[in-house]
Design an enzyme around this catalytic site. Structure first.
Site, PDB file in Angstrom:
ATOM      1  N   ASP A 164       0.840  -1.201   0.000  1.00  0.00           N
ATOM      2  CA  ASP A 164       0.000   0.000   0.000  1.00  0.00           C
ATOM      3  C   ASP A 164       0.873   1.248   0.000  1.00  0.00           C
ATOM      4  O   ASP A 164       2.096   1.162   0.111  1.00  0.00           O
ATOM      5  CB  ASP A 164      -0.956  -0.013   1.211  1.00  0.00           C
ATOM      6  CG  ASP A 164      -0.228  -0.265   2.529  1.00  0.00           C
ATOM      7  OD1 ASP A 164       1.013  -0.204   2.557  1.00  0.00           O
ATOM      8  OD2 ASP A 164      -0.905  -0.521   3.534  1.00  0.00           O
ATOM      9  N   HIS A 224      -7.150  -2.625  10.648  1.00  0.00           N
ATOM     10  CA  HIS A 224      -7.063  -2.597   9.179  1.00  0.00           C
ATOM     11  C   HIS A 224      -5.983  -3.545   8.658  1.00  0.00           C
ATOM     12  O   HIS A 224      -5.108  -3.999   9.397  1.00  0.00           O
ATOM     13  CB  HIS A 224      -6.884  -1.157   8.648  1.00  0.00           C
ATOM     14  CG  HIS A 224      -5.523  -0.573   8.829  1.00  0.00           C
ATOM     15  ND1 HIS A 224      -5.268   0.763   8.598  1.00  0.00           N
ATOM     16  CD2 HIS A 224      -4.342  -1.114   9.212  1.00  0.00           C
ATOM     17  CE1 HIS A 224      -3.995   1.003   8.816  1.00  0.00           C
ATOM     18  NE2 HIS A 224      -3.409  -0.108   9.190  1.00  0.00           N
TER      19      HIS A 224
END
Ligand code: PGA
Length: 239
Positions: A68, A138
């Site tokens: 990410d 997350h």
């Protein structure tokens, strides 16, 4: 195989995780390995680099994929996932540029998601995805929400994530991220989840109940049949 292993401390966890990365590369010298960034895998990467160098393991064909990235700050800012991987993986291992597949951080859109997805598909998918869990549960930058996105996408960051330690040096506030989606992650042949670092008790407790909920994106890993989870028991003791 699904296993959860409590390690005495962060050092033991990092040693085991690095060993698992090495074992994969020895089995599959052209492995495609997705890497998280942040405080959790930091020591794993140091041990990994040391072992590769000490044991003279050939990593010429290995390709790493950045899980990410923060959106809106320059890629060469010290706060980016890119800088982290450059500093802790690419430079110490002297990798060629094409050995790191990574998102851009500025002016990103659907096309950037497609570009990365295509590269991963051309490599035959991810052999291993090494992950950490966020303080809010997350996974990558798949944030807790009423729904989750299966594919690579641009996400709106949760309040907690906007104050992530990595962003302390960011010149401007970061509100979005680009990340592999839940299905991209679950498509990996093998997953290694590392649980370490402060301030995650609530998320870790919920994750360990094995109830799958979009409130804890990491809980989706319970749907995968080949997940190893290493836990720093000095922080998160076995109950
Ligand atoms: P950390 O971050 O490894 O720095 O704790 C993990 C995450 O937020 O996903």
């Amino acid at each position: 195989m699904q296993y959860t292993q409590y390690c005495d401390n962060y050092d033991v966890l990092s040693d085991r995780a690095s060993e698992q990365l090495i074992t994969l590369i020895q089995k599959k010298p052209d492995a495609t390995i997705c890497l998280a960034t942040g405080g959790t895998p930091l020591l794993t990467y140091r041990y990994f680099v040391e072992k590769i160098n000490q044991r003279r393991i050939d990593i010429e064909q290995v390709v790493f994929v950045k899980l990410d990235e923060w959106v809106g700050i320059p890629l060469n800012s010290p706060a980016t996932c890119e800088s982290f991987l450059q500093q802790h993986i690419v430079q110490p291992l002297d990798l060629r540029p094409e050995q790191l597949v990574s998102f851009q951080s500025k002016n990103v859109n659907e096309q950037e998601c497609e570009r990365i997805t295509e590269i991963i598909a051309r490599r035959g998918g991810l052999d291993l995805c090494l992950l950490g869990i966020g303080k809010n549960g997350h996974l990558g930058l798949n944030e807790p929400s009423e729904f989750l996105e299966p594919f690579c996408h641009i996400s709106v960051l949760d309040e907690k994530t906007r104050h992530h330690d990595m962003l302390k040096t960011a010149a401007n506030p970061v509100t979005r991220g680009i990340t592999l989606g839940l299905k991209d992650i679950l498509n990996a042949k093998e997953i290694l989840l590392l649980i370490a670092g402060e301030g995650k008790h609530d998320a870790v407790e919920k994750y360990l109940t094995a109830i799958v909920t979009t409130a804890i994106p990491a809980s989706f890993l319970w749907l995968h049949s080949n997940v190893g989870c290493l836990i720093d028991s000095s922080q998160y003791p076995d109950k």
